[in-house]
Design a protein around this motif. Structure first.
Motif, PDB file in Angstrom:
ATOM      1  N   GLU A 175       0.820  -1.216   0.000  1.00 31.21           N
ATOM      2  CA  GLU A 175       0.000   0.000   0.000  1.00 31.21           C
ATOM      3  C   GLU A 175       0.851   1.262   0.000  1.00 31.21           C
ATOM      4  O   GLU A 175       0.611   2.191  -0.791  1.00 31.21           O
ATOM      5  CB  GLU A 175      -0.918  -0.006   1.223  1.00 31.21           C
ATOM      6  CG  GLU A 175      -1.786   1.231   1.364  1.00 31.21           C
ATOM      7  CD  GLU A 175      -2.601   1.236   2.646  1.00 31.21           C
ATOM      8  OE1 GLU A 175      -3.215   2.284   2.950  1.00 31.21           O
ATOM      9  OE2 GLU A 175      -2.620   0.208   3.360  1.00 31.21           O
ATOM     10  N   VAL A 176       1.858   1.299   0.883  1.00 29.47           N
ATOM     11  CA  VAL A 176       2.689   2.498   1.003  1.00 29.47           C
ATOM     12  C   VAL A 176       3.508   2.736  -0.258  1.00 29.47           C
ATOM     13  O   VAL A 176       3.576   3.865  -0.771  1.00 29.47           O
ATOM     14  CB  VAL A 176       3.625   2.396   2.237  1.00 29.47           C
ATOM     15  CG1 VAL A 176       4.611   3.569   2.257  1.00 29.47           C
ATOM     16  CG2 VAL A 176       2.813   2.380   3.523  1.00 29.47           C
ATOM     17  N   LEU A 177       4.144   1.695  -0.793  1.00 28.49           N
ATOM     18  CA  LEU A 177       4.982   1.853  -1.982  1.00 28.49           C
ATOM     19  C   LEU A 177       4.150   2.226  -3.207  1.00 28.49           C
ATOM     20  O   LEU A 177       4.606   2.995  -4.062  1.00 28.49           O
ATOM     21  CB  LEU A 177       5.793   0.586  -2.249  1.00 28.49           C
ATOM     22  CG  LEU A 177       7.177   0.545  -1.578  1.00 28.49           C
ATOM     23  CD1 LEU A 177       7.096   0.661  -0.066  1.00 28.49           C
ATOM     24  CD2 LEU A 177       7.928  -0.724  -1.960  1.00 28.49           C
ATOM     25  N   PHE A 178       2.938   1.701  -3.276  1.00 29.95           N
ATOM     26  CA  PHE A 178       2.042   2.075  -4.368  1.00 29.95           C
ATOM     27  C   PHE A 178       1.702   3.562  -4.292  1.00 29.95           C
ATOM     28  O   PHE A 178       1.781   4.283  -5.295  1.00 29.95           O
ATOM     29  CB  PHE A 178       0.763   1.237  -4.305  1.00 29.95           C
ATOM     30  CG  PHE A 178      -0.265   1.602  -5.339  1.00 29.95           C
ATOM     31  CD1 PHE A 178      -0.113   1.218  -6.663  1.00 29.95           C
ATOM     32  CD2 PHE A 178      -1.394   2.341  -4.983  1.00 29.95           C
ATOM     33  CE1 PHE A 178      -1.062   1.556  -7.621  1.00 29.95           C
ATOM     34  CE2 PHE A 178      -2.339   2.687  -5.933  1.00 29.95           C
ATOM     35  CZ  PHE A 178      -2.180   2.292  -7.246  1.00 29.95           C
ATOM     36  N   GLU A 179       1.349   4.022  -3.109  1.00 32.25           N
ATOM     37  CA  GLU A 179       1.012   5.437  -2.928  1.00 32.25           C
ATOM     38  C   GLU A 179       2.224   6.332  -3.183  1.00 32.25           C
ATOM     39  O   GLU A 179       2.087   7.445  -3.706  1.00 32.25           O
ATOM     40  CB  GLU A 179       0.447   5.668  -1.529  1.00 32.25           C
ATOM     41  CG  GLU A 179      -0.925   5.073  -1.305  1.00 32.25           C
ATOM     42  CD  GLU A 179      -1.973   5.622  -2.256  1.00 32.25           C
ATOM     43  OE1 GLU A 179      -1.882   6.814  -2.635  1.00 32.25           O
ATOM     44  OE2 GLU A 179      -2.882   4.863  -2.646  1.00 32.25           O
ATOM     45  N   ASN A 180       3.409   5.854  -2.790  1.00 36.69           N
ATOM     46  CA  ASN A 180       4.633   6.622  -3.066  1.00 36.69           C
ATOM     47  C   ASN A 180       4.765   6.904  -4.558  1.00 36.69           C
ATOM     48  O   ASN A 180       5.045   8.028  -4.980  1.00 36.69           O
ATOM     49  CB  ASN A 180       5.869   5.849  -2.601  1.00 36.69           C
ATOM     50  CG  ASN A 180       5.984   5.741  -1.100  1.00 36.69           C
ATOM     51  OD1 ASN A 180       5.281   6.420  -0.354  1.00 36.69           O
ATOM     52  ND2 ASN A 180       6.874   4.878  -0.634  1.00 36.69           N
ATOM     53  N   ALA A 181       4.587   5.855  -5.362  1.00 39.12           N
ATOM     54  CA  ALA A 181       4.754   5.981  -6.808  1.00 39.12           C
ATOM     55  C   ALA A 181       3.681   6.857  -7.436  1.00 39.12           C
ATOM     56  O   ALA A 181       3.971   7.723  -8.271  1.00 39.12           O
ATOM     57  CB  ALA A 181       4.748   4.595  -7.461  1.00 39.12           C
ATOM     58  N   VAL A 182       2.439   6.649  -7.031  1.00 41.85           N
ATOM     59  CA  VAL A 182       1.333   7.441  -7.584  1.00 41.85           C
ATOM     60  C   VAL A 182       1.536   8.917  -7.283  1.00 41.85           C
ATOM     61  O   VAL A 182       1.338   9.782  -8.146  1.00 41.85           O
ATOM     62  CB  VAL A 182      -0.016   6.955  -7.013  1.00 41.85           C
ATOM     63  CG1 VAL A 182      -1.139   7.919  -7.399  1.00 41.85           C
ATOM     64  CG2 VAL A 182      -0.335   5.551  -7.514  1.00 41.85           C
ATOM     65  N   SER A 183       1.971   9.224  -6.056  1.00 37.43           N
ATOM     66  CA  SER A 183       2.191  10.613  -5.656  1.00 37.43           C
ATOM     67  C   SER A 183       3.406  11.218  -6.352  1.00 37.43           C
ATOM     68  O   SER A 183       3.350  12.345  -6.850  1.00 37.43           O
ATOM     69  CB  SER A 183       2.371  10.686  -4.138  1.00 37.43           C
ATOM     70  OG  SER A 183       2.690  11.995  -3.725  1.00 37.43           O
ATOM     71  N   PHE A 184       4.506  10.470  -6.400  1.00 34.29           N
ATOM     72  CA  PHE A 184       5.760  10.961  -6.990  1.00 34.29           C
ATOM     73  C   PHE A 184       5.582  11.314  -8.457  1.00 34.29           C
ATOM     74  O   PHE A 184       6.005  12.379  -8.915  1.00 34.29           O
ATOM     75  CB  PHE A 184       6.841   9.894  -6.830  1.00 34.29           C
ATOM     76  CG  PHE A 184       8.198  10.293  -7.337  1.00 34.29           C
ATOM     77  CD1 PHE A 184       9.139  10.839  -6.473  1.00 34.29           C
ATOM     78  CD2 PHE A 184       8.564  10.094  -8.657  1.00 34.29           C
ATOM     79  CE1 PHE A 184      10.397  11.200  -6.923  1.00 34.29           C
ATOM     80  CE2 PHE A 184       9.823  10.461  -9.128  1.00 34.29           C
ATOM     81  CZ  PHE A 184      10.745  11.012  -8.249  1.00 34.29           C
ATOM     82  N   PHE A 185       4.926  10.420  -9.192  1.00 32.99           N
ATOM     83  CA  PHE A 185       4.763  10.604 -10.637  1.00 32.99           C
ATOM     84  C   PHE A 185       3.451  11.286 -11.024  1.00 32.99           C
ATOM     85  O   PHE A 185       3.206  11.533 -12.195  1.00 32.99           O
ATOM     86  CB  PHE A 185       4.864   9.260 -11.359  1.00 32.99           C
ATOM     87  CG  PHE A 185       6.222   8.619 -11.279  1.00 32.99           C
ATOM     88  CD1 PHE A 185       7.283   9.105 -12.024  1.00 32.99           C
ATOM     89  CD2 PHE A 185       6.451   7.535 -10.458  1.00 32.99           C
ATOM     90  CE1 PHE A 185       8.540   8.517 -11.969  1.00 32.99           C
ATOM     91  CE2 PHE A 185       7.700   6.929 -10.379  1.00 32.99           C
ATOM     92  CZ  PHE A 185       8.742   7.424 -11.134  1.00 32.99           C
ATOM     93  N   LYS A 186       2.598  11.536 -10.024  1.00 31.75           N
ATOM     94  CA  LYS A 186       1.272  12.133 -10.264  1.00 31.75           C
ATOM     95  C   LYS A 186       0.502  11.323 -11.321  1.00 31.75           C
ATOM     96  O   LYS A 186       0.046  11.852 -12.347  1.00 31.75           O
ATOM     97  CB  LYS A 186       1.406  13.594 -10.696  1.00 31.75           C
ATOM     98  CG  LYS A 186       2.105  14.471  -9.654  1.00 31.75           C
ATOM     99  CD  LYS A 186       2.049  15.935 -10.002  1.00 31.75           C
ATOM    100  CE  LYS A 186       2.797  16.806  -9.006  1.00 31.75           C
ATOM    101  NZ  LYS A 186       2.364  16.661  -7.616  1.00 31.75           N
ATOM    102  N   LEU A 187       0.389  10.034 -11.041  1.00 27.02           N
ATOM    103  CA  LEU A 187      -0.218   9.110 -12.005  1.00 27.02           C
ATOM    104  C   LEU A 187      -1.735   9.201 -12.025  1.00 27.02           C
ATOM    105  O   LEU A 187      -2.392   9.249 -10.980  1.00 27.02           O
ATOM    106  CB  LEU A 187       0.199   7.671 -11.683  1.00 27.02           C
ATOM    107  CG  LEU A 187       1.686   7.353 -11.719  1.00 27.02           C
ATOM    108  CD1 LEU A 187       1.927   5.894 -11.356  1.00 27.02           C
ATOM    109  CD2 LEU A 187       2.284   7.675 -13.085  1.00 27.02           C
ATOM    110  N   ASP A 188      -2.285   9.199 -13.214  1.00 26.15           N
ATOM    111  CA  ASP A 188      -3.717   9.120 -13.425  1.00 26.15           C
ATOM    112  C   ASP A 188      -4.004   7.732 -13.989  1.00 26.15           C
ATOM    113  O   ASP A 188      -3.849   7.496 -15.185  1.00 26.15           O
ATOM    114  CB  ASP A 188      -4.165  10.208 -14.393  1.00 26.15           C
ATOM    115  CG  ASP A 188      -5.684  10.249 -14.585  1.00 26.15           C
ATOM    116  OD1 ASP A 188      -6.380   9.603 -13.780  1.00 26.15           O
ATOM    117  OD2 ASP A 188      -6.141  10.912 -15.535  1.00 26.15           O
ATOM    118  N   LEU A 189      -4.412   6.822 -13.105  1.00 26.94           N
ATOM    119  CA  LEU A 189      -4.502   5.410 -13.467  1.00 26.94           C
ATOM    120  C   LEU A 189      -5.886   5.009 -13.942  1.00 26.94           C
ATOM    121  O   LEU A 189      -6.897   5.585 -13.522  1.00 26.94           O
ATOM    122  CB  LEU A 189      -4.101   4.536 -12.270  1.00 26.94           C
ATOM    123  CG  LEU A 189      -2.702   4.771 -11.701  1.00 26.94           C
ATOM    124  CD1 LEU A 189      -2.486   3.904 -10.482  1.00 26.94           C
ATOM    125  CD2 LEU A 189      -1.646   4.501 -12.744  1.00 26.94           C
TER     126      LEU A 189
END
Length: 252
Positions: free
Chosen positions: A236-250
């Motif tokens: 959960e944490v690593l997923f959120e890290n990546a989404v936030s860092f790259f500002k991903l629109d999934l």
């Protein structure tokens, strides 16, 4: 869910199968990094085809310096700026004084690296860094620029720089090498989970097995073991890290 934050998608001869396996193993996104001007064009096309799943990060790898002319550098910057609205990062960029043995190329490497950092500043994009054998110099050069965020991929040392990276708020991405590399395991012990991400660096091989985005599950399992946390929490944490860092629109 998982995000592979560093993958050379253009180098797989069977990328459709790689995507299928990634999806079956809970991968929600892949960050596609480039190496040279040619791969920048290919990655742009692949990410357009897999929009919402494969996200482009364009840049010039230090290993490509010998086949990058001043004209190509100018073309690369122009290509990056023309695609800026679709990019999630600038990378893979940096310096390499380990695999690149010709020291006469080092000043040109640095010239390219600095141009990439300036471009990241201009576009307010994070950077994905290759630091092999030039870690101290890269940390010093970074002080001259202000990229939105910094992700160091597959860091293995020197160990004393890890604390500096932590203080500066740098992120570190972990490869499947964490299952056997003492240096990578040490990094995981030192860095808080809020600053870790997962990467395959595929199609690089680990113990003669090709790395793929699906391996993010294995990486999370090992990180959880080292940290003494549940796999679900680390995922959960690593997923959120990546989404936030790259500002991903999934597309999920």
């Amino acid at each position: 869910m998982f995000v592979d934050v560093h993958c050379h998608v253009d180098l797989y001869p069977d990328f459709n199968k790689v995507v299928t396996q990634a999806d079956k193993n809970g991968v929600a996104a892949i960050i596609a990094v480039s190496m040279d001007l040619e791969s920048m064009g290919t990655i742009t096309k692949i990410s357009n085809h897999y929009s919402g799943f494969v996200f482009p990060s364009l840049g010039l790898h230090p290993d490509a310096c010998s086949r990058t002319s001043e004209i190509n550098l100018t073309k690369a910057v122009k290509l990056i700026k023309n695609n800026a609205k679709n990019l999630v990062a600038i990378g893979e960029i940096g310096l390499d004084h380990h695999f690149v043995k010709i020291k006469e190329l080092y000043p040109w490497q640095q010239r390219i690296f600095r141009e990439m950092l300036r471009t990241s500043q201009d576009l307010n994009l994070p950077v994905i860094l290759h630091t092999k054998g030039a870690e101290r110099l890269i940390f010093k050069i970074l002080d001259d620029y202000k990229p939105r965020d910094v992700l160091i991929h597959w860091y293995t040392g020197p160990k004393d720089l890890i604390d500096i990276g932590i203080k500066k708020g740098y992120y570190f991405s972990i490869t499947p090498a964490v299952t056997y590399s003492k240096n990578v395991q040490y990094l995981v012990k030192k860095v808080g989970v809020d600053y870790l991400m997962t990467e395959s660096d595929g199609p690089v091989e680990y113990n003669r097995i090709r790395g793929e985005p699906k391996d993010c599950k294995i990486i999370v399992k090992k990180i959880a073991e080292i940290k003494g946390y549940s796999e679900g929490k680390v995922e959960e944490v690593l997923f959120e890290n990546a989404v936030s860092f790259f500002k991903l629109d999934l597309n999920i």
